[in-house]
Design a protein around this motif. Structure first.
Motif, PDB file in Angstrom:
ATOM      1  N   HIS A  86     -21.007  -1.408 -25.674  1.00 20.26           N
ATOM      2  CA  HIS A  86     -21.139  -2.742 -26.270  1.00 20.26           C
ATOM      3  C   HIS A  86     -20.927  -2.685 -27.776  1.00 20.26           C
ATOM      4  CE1 HIS A  86     -22.335  -5.590 -23.121  1.00 20.26           C
ATOM      5  NE2 HIS A  86     -22.969  -4.599 -22.534  1.00 20.26           N
ATOM      6  N   ALA A  87     -21.483  -1.658 -28.424  1.00 18.10           N
ATOM      7  CA  ALA A  87     -21.315  -1.519 -29.871  1.00 18.10           C
ATOM      8  C   ALA A  87     -19.844  -1.356 -30.242  1.00 18.10           C
ATOM      9  CB  ALA A  87     -22.124  -0.335 -30.381  1.00 18.10           C
ATOM     10  N   LEU A  88     -19.130  -0.528 -29.497  1.00 25.17           N
ATOM     11  CA  LEU A  88     -17.724  -0.264 -29.814  1.00 25.17           C
ATOM     12  C   LEU A  88     -16.852  -1.478 -29.537  1.00 25.17           C
ATOM     13  CD1 LEU A  88     -17.385   3.401 -28.477  1.00 25.17           C
ATOM     14  CD2 LEU A  88     -18.124   2.587 -30.718  1.00 25.17           C
ATOM     15  N   PHE A  89     -17.178  -2.243 -28.491  1.00 23.58           N
ATOM     16  CA  PHE A  89     -16.446  -3.494 -28.267  1.00 23.58           C
ATOM     17  C   PHE A  89     -16.718  -4.457 -29.429  1.00 23.58           C
ATOM     18  CE2 PHE A  89     -17.769  -2.510 -23.641  1.00 23.58           C
ATOM     19  CZ  PHE A  89     -16.790  -1.531 -23.533  1.00 23.58           C
ATOM     20  N   GLY A  90     -17.949  -4.411 -29.951  1.00 27.30           N
ATOM     21  CA  GLY A  90     -18.287  -5.242 -31.101  1.00 27.30           C
ATOM     22  C   GLY A  90     -17.514  -4.847 -32.352  1.00 27.30           C
ATOM     23  N   VAL A  91     -17.311  -3.554 -32.547  1.00 24.10           N
ATOM     24  CA  VAL A  91     -16.496  -3.100 -33.688  1.00 24.10           C
ATOM     25  C   VAL A  91     -15.089  -3.663 -33.584  1.00 24.10           C
ATOM     26  CG1 VAL A  91     -15.429  -1.094 -34.792  1.00 24.10           C
ATOM     27  CG2 VAL A  91     -17.826  -0.999 -34.096  1.00 24.10           C
ATOM     28  N   MET A  92     -14.516  -3.612 -32.377  1.00 23.92           N
ATOM     29  CA  MET A  92     -13.180  -4.149 -32.159  1.00 23.92           C
ATOM     30  C   MET A  92     -13.131  -5.638 -32.514  1.00 23.92           C
ATOM     31  SD  MET A  92     -10.293  -2.777 -30.956  1.00 23.92           S
ATOM     32  CE  MET A  92     -10.974  -1.426 -29.990  1.00 23.92           C
ATOM     33  N   MET A  93     -14.130  -6.379 -32.032  1.00 24.31           N
ATOM     34  CA  MET A  93     -14.198  -7.812 -32.306  1.00 24.31           C
ATOM     35  C   MET A  93     -14.329  -8.083 -33.801  1.00 24.31           C
ATOM     36  SD  MET A  93     -17.093 -10.507 -30.948  1.00 24.31           S
ATOM     37  CE  MET A  93     -16.758 -10.123 -29.227  1.00 24.31           C
ATOM     38  N   GLY A  94     -15.275  -7.394 -34.445  1.00 27.33           N
ATOM     39  CA  GLY A  94     -15.535  -7.638 -35.852  1.00 27.33           C
ATOM     40  C   GLY A  94     -14.394  -7.227 -36.761  1.00 27.33           C
ATOM     41  N   TYR A  95     -13.691  -6.167 -36.387  1.00 27.47           N
ATOM     42  CA  TYR A  95     -12.566  -5.705 -37.197  1.00 27.47           C
ATOM     43  C   TYR A  95     -11.489  -6.788 -37.288  1.00 27.47           C
ATOM     44  CZ  TYR A  95      -8.430  -2.986 -38.534  1.00 27.47           C
ATOM     45  OH  TYR A  95      -7.293  -2.519 -39.162  1.00 27.47           O
ATOM     46  N   TYR A  96     -11.168  -7.386 -36.165  1.00 28.41           N
ATOM     47  CA  TYR A  96     -10.115  -8.406 -36.174  1.00 28.41           C
ATOM     48  C   TYR A  96     -10.600  -9.747 -36.716  1.00 28.41           C
ATOM     49  CZ  TYR A  96      -6.971  -5.158 -33.985  1.00 28.41           C
ATOM     50  OH  TYR A  96      -6.169  -4.058 -33.755  1.00 28.41           O
ATOM     51  N   LEU A  97     -11.906 -10.025 -36.607  1.00 32.06           N
ATOM     52  CA  LEU A  97     -12.441 -11.203 -37.289  1.00 32.06           C
ATOM     53  C   LEU A  97     -12.319 -11.035 -38.802  1.00 32.06           C
ATOM     54  CD1 LEU A  97     -15.654 -11.995 -35.182  1.00 32.06           C
ATOM     55  CD2 LEU A  97     -13.690 -13.518 -35.514  1.00 32.06           C
ATOM     56  N   GLY A  98     -12.562  -9.807 -39.278  1.00 30.43           N
ATOM     57  CA  GLY A  98     -12.390  -9.544 -40.698  1.00 30.43           C
ATOM     58  C   GLY A  98     -10.946  -9.714 -41.141  1.00 30.43           C
ATOM     59  N   LYS A  99     -10.011  -9.247 -40.329  1.00 28.18           N
ATOM     60  CA  LYS A  99      -8.591  -9.417 -40.660  1.00 28.18           C
ATOM     61  C   LYS A  99      -8.222 -10.898 -40.647  1.00 28.18           C
ATOM     62  CE  LYS A  99      -5.452  -6.477 -39.136  1.00 28.18           C
ATOM     63  NZ  LYS A  99      -5.071  -5.654 -40.276  1.00 28.18           N
ATOM     64  N   ALA A 100      -8.766 -11.640 -39.681  1.00 28.58           N
ATOM     65  CA  ALA A 100      -8.463 -13.067 -39.594  1.00 28.58           C
ATOM     66  C   ALA A 100      -8.954 -13.804 -40.838  1.00 28.58           C
ATOM     67  CB  ALA A 100      -9.110 -13.663 -38.337  1.00 28.58           C
ATOM     68  N   LYS A 101     -10.140 -13.463 -41.305  1.00 29.67           N
ATOM     69  CA  LYS A 101     -10.714 -14.184 -42.441  1.00 29.67           C
ATOM     70  C   LYS A 101     -10.007 -13.867 -43.753  1.00 29.67           C
ATOM     71  CE  LYS A 101     -14.893 -15.650 -44.685  1.00 29.67           C
ATOM     72  NZ  LYS A 101     -16.317 -15.961 -44.509  1.00 29.67           N
ATOM     73  N   PHE A 102      -9.561 -12.639 -43.909  1.00 29.68           N
ATOM     74  CA  PHE A 102      -9.000 -12.235 -45.194  1.00 29.68           C
ATOM     75  C   PHE A 102      -7.474 -12.088 -45.184  1.00 29.68           C
ATOM     76  CE2 PHE A 102     -13.443 -11.025 -45.234  1.00 29.68           C
ATOM     77  CZ  PHE A 102     -13.850 -11.579 -46.441  1.00 29.68           C
ATOM     78  N   MET A 103      -6.854 -12.383 -44.060  1.00 36.13           N
ATOM     79  CA  MET A 103      -5.385 -12.444 -43.983  1.00 36.13           C
ATOM     80  C   MET A 103      -5.025 -13.787 -43.346  1.00 36.13           C
ATOM     81  SD  MET A 103      -4.516  -8.527 -42.796  1.00 36.13           S
ATOM     82  CE  MET A 103      -2.750  -8.763 -42.991  1.00 36.13           C
ATOM     83  N   ARG A 104      -5.234 -14.846 -44.113  1.00 37.80           N
ATOM     84  CA  ARG A 104      -5.144 -16.209 -43.587  1.00 37.80           C
ATOM     85  C   ARG A 104      -3.762 -16.553 -43.035  1.00 37.80           C
ATOM     86  NH1 ARG A 104      -9.519 -19.509 -44.866  1.00 37.80           N
ATOM     87  NH2 ARG A 104     -11.350 -18.166 -44.648  1.00 37.80           N
ATOM     88  N   ALA A 105      -2.731 -15.880 -43.515  1.00 36.42           N
ATOM     89  CA  ALA A 105      -1.391 -16.166 -43.000  1.00 36.42           C
ATOM     90  C   ALA A 105      -1.277 -15.825 -41.516  1.00 36.42           C
ATOM     91  CB  ALA A 105      -0.341 -15.395 -43.801  1.00 36.42           C
TER      92      ALA A 105
END
Length: 233
Positions: free
Chosen positions: A142-161
Motif C-alpha cells: 500500500h505504501a509503495l502504491f501511494g508513492v506511485m500516486m503521490g509522485y505523479y500528483l507532484g508532477k501534475a501540480k508542478f508541470m501544469r502543461a
C-alpha cells in the motif's frame, strides 16, 4: 499474544513506514497534523471500501480473478485513496514541492493499510511470522502504491502543461500495480511468493528512484542550492 500486543504489532508497520517516507523529504517536512489528518482519512476509507466491494461482488460476482484484482480490489481502493488526496490536498498551500504528493498519498495509503491489518489480525488471529509477512507485503505494498500516486500528483501540480496526463497516471498506475499484486496472489496460490519477491523488489527499486527524482525537482532545493552558490561566490 494478548489483544494489546496484537494491535500494536498490527499498527507498527504502517507507522514505521509513514515515518520513513515522511523523513525522506530533504527540504521541508510537512505539517504533522496534516499528515495525521490524511492518515486518519485513510483509516476511515476502509469501511466504505468494504461495503462497496461487497456490493460489487453481490452484483457481478467475484469469481473472475482479473476483475476482482484490478477492479473490485485494487481499482476501487486506489481510486478512493486518490479521490481523498486529490480533493483534500492537491490544491492545499502546504503542497508546495513535488515530494509532498508522496508524503500525503502514502499517509492515506498507510492509514488504509493499518486498519486493514488490524481487522485481519482480529478476525484471523496471527503469529509473529504472519505479522512480519503482512508488514513486508500488504502494508508495504500500500505504501509503495501511494508513492506511485503521490509522485505523479507532484508532477501534475508542478508541470501544469501536462497536468491532465499526470493526474491520469497518478490514478491509473497505482491501480495497475495494486491489481497486479492481488492478481499474483489469486492466480499463483501455492507458489505466489516466487513471483511476489521479484515483483516487490522491482517496486521498491522504482520507489527509491521516484523519491530521489521528486526531491531533485523540488523548487525549495533549487533555492537552497542557489543560495549556497551565491555564498561561495
Amino acid at each position: 499474544m494478548d489483544l494489546f500486543s496484537v494491535l500494536m504489532a498490527a499498527v507498527a508497520p504502517g507507522i514505521s513506514l509513514l515515518a520513513y517516507f515522511y523523513l525522506k523529504d530533504r527540504y521541508e517536512t510537512e505539517p504533522i497534523h496534516l499528515v495525521g489528518k490524511l492518515f486518519l482519512f485513510g483509516v476511515l476509507l476502509v469501511i466504505p471500501a468494504m461495503v462497496i466491494q461487497s456490493a460489487f461482488i453481490e452484483e457481478i460476482g467475484g469469481e473472475n480473478q482479473f476483475t476482482f484484482a484490478f477492479f473490485i480490489s485494487g481499482g476501487l481502493e486506489e481510486f478512493l485513496k486518490w479521490f481523498v488526496v486529490y480533493h483534500l490536498i492537491y490544491r492545499h498551500s502546504s503542497f508546495d514541492e513535488p515530494y509532498d504528493g508522496i508524503v500525503y498519498a502514502v499517509a492515506v495509503s498507510l492509514g488504509f493499510a493499518t486498519l486493514e491489518n488490524i481487522l485481519y489480525a482480529l478476525v484471523n488471529g496471527t503469529s509473529i511470522s504472519m505479522l512480519i509477512m503482512r508488514a513486508l507485503l500488504p502494508v508495504s505494498g500500500h505504501a509503495l502504491f501511494g508513492v506511485m500516486m503521490g509522485y505523479y500528483l507532484g508532477k501534475a501540480k508542478f508541470m501544469r502543461a501536462h497536468e491532465r496526463k499526470y493526474l491520469f497516471a497518478s490514478m491509473l498506475l497505482p491501480i495497475l500495480w495494486h491489481g497486479s499484486f492481488d492478481y499474483i496472489q489469486l492466480v499463483a496460490q501455492s507458489n505466489w511468493i516466487w513471483f511476489m519477491l521479484p515483483f516487490m523488489t522491482l517496486l521498491w527499486i522504482r520507489t527509491i528512484w521516484k523519491i530521489n527524482r521528486a526531491n531533485e525537482h523540488s523548487p525549495l532545493g533549487r533555492i537552497m542550492r542557489s543560495d549556497e552558490e551565491f555564498e561561495v561566490g
